[in-house]
Design a protein around this motif. Structure first.
Motif, PDB file in Angstrom:
ATOM      1  N   ASP A 144       0.851  -1.184   0.000  1.00 23.02           N
ATOM      2  CA  ASP A 144       0.000   0.000   0.000  1.00 23.02           C
ATOM      3  C   ASP A 144       0.892   1.242   0.000  1.00 23.02           C
ATOM      4  OD1 ASP A 144      -1.433   2.258   1.520  1.00 23.02           O
ATOM      5  OD2 ASP A 144      -3.082   0.857   1.209  1.00 23.02           O
ATOM      6  N   TYR A 175      -1.349   1.060  -4.853  1.00 27.25           N
ATOM      7  CA  TYR A 175      -0.292   0.101  -4.561  1.00 27.25           C
ATOM      8  C   TYR A 175       0.935   0.353  -5.440  1.00 27.25           C
ATOM      9  CZ  TYR A 175      -4.186  -2.305  -2.326  1.00 27.25           C
ATOM     10  OH  TYR A 175      -5.273  -2.602  -1.542  1.00 27.25           O
ATOM     11  N   ASN A 235      -7.677   1.881  -2.696  1.00 25.55           N
ATOM     12  CA  ASN A 235      -6.279   1.907  -2.258  1.00 25.55           C
ATOM     13  C   ASN A 235      -5.344   1.948  -3.462  1.00 25.55           C
ATOM     14  OD1 ASN A 235      -7.499   1.502   0.184  1.00 25.55           O
ATOM     15  ND2 ASN A 235      -6.102  -0.089   0.865  1.00 25.55           N
TER      16      ASN A 235
END
Length: 285
Positions: A246, A262, A260
């Motif tokens: 992350d 990455y 999220n």
């Protein structure tokens, strides 16, 4: 272009510049400058009235004494390169004694776990050394903005956390990775590679590009195993770690979560030369 070896004259010059309402930018480096560094300087010059480049090989962030000993030191060449880039630059090239006094040691930091993974896991005390020197430079130079390359993305996030923790009034600006023609991320350590090794090391970026492609359809576990397999029989490169994490917390991915962002991170060795790289896997703000 002025070169300062001591902090007091530099601070006096900065005070005078700030009295004219000049915006001060800082590009911290360990020298052995290359086009990647110059891209940071260029970005700084676009938004700052005065840009300071610090050149200092910081002993407290090296966990390997041999790596510290072999790290290239090319101050005359660095100064010449900067002079060709712009006349509106100041260089701060202090000694260890000037920055640390008689006690060359690190402060201890808590970066909320950012320092425990990847580089922090494999290089004991590294981010205490980074935090110590960056904090010291910020306190001496008091820049309005500081510029860091995304090649050291974990370091960039650590510095952002340092600002959050200390409240120092510095805006941290991350700058895109600059690459050689074959894709290898530009690094001072590249100068230690011979021509064949330099070409073979482009495999790191080629692998990251494939990881980005696979990330759309494959699990993190599948990708992790695939990367390890690719490096197993490589004639030059030895994989130290590969992680998908992350971007905010740097925590290893278990499963993708909507919203999220990455990144994939690689550290690998060519003989005793350590190379790192990373790539964004989905859109980032």
């Amino acid at each position: 272009m002025q070169v300062f070896k001591e902090k007091t004259p530099l601070q006096e010059a900065i005070k005078a510049a700030k009295s004219k309402a000049e915006t001060i930018g800082l590009v911290p480096t360990m020298g052995a400058l290359h086009q990647g560094h110059l891209s940071l300087v260029k970005q700084a010059l676009e938004v700052c009235d005065r840009v300071i480049i610090s050149i200092f090989v910081n002993p407290t962030q090296f966990d390997n004494p041999k790596d510290l000993e072999k790290y290239p030191r090319t101050l005359p060449e660095d100064i010449k390169l900067l002079e060709e880039a712009s006349s509106n630059l100041w260089v701060f090239a202090p000694t260890a004694n000037e920055l640390y006094g008689d006690n060359i040691s690190s402060e201890q930091f808590n970066f909320d776990g950012l320092e425990q993974v990847m580089e922090g896991k494999h290089r004991k005390g590294h981010f205490d050394g980074v935090g110590t020197i960056v904090k010291r430079l910020f306190e001496i130079i008091t820049p309005h903005k500081a510029f860091f390359g995304e090649k050291d993305f974990q370091q960039l996030q650590i510095v952002r956390k340092l600002i959050e923790k200390t409240g120092l009034p510095v805006e941290i600006i991350g700058c895109p990775i600059l690459r050689e023609d074959n894709g290898l991320a530009r690094s001072s350590r590249n100068e230690r590679l011979n021509t064949n090794e330099r070409e073979k090391a482009s495999f790191i970026y080629q692998t990251l590009l494939k990881v980005k492609e696979l990330f759309g359809t494959k699990s993190a576990e599948y990708i992790h195993n695939w990367v390890k397999e690719q490096f197993t029989n490589h004639p030059v490169l030895k994989l130290e770690y590969f992680e998908i994490a992350d971007t905010r917390t740097l925590e290893k991915i278990n499963r993708k979560r909507k919203g999220n962002t990455y990144r994939a991170f690689i550290a690998a060795y060519v003989d005793d030369i350590r190379l790192i790289d990373n790539i964004a896997l989905n859109n980032e703000e």
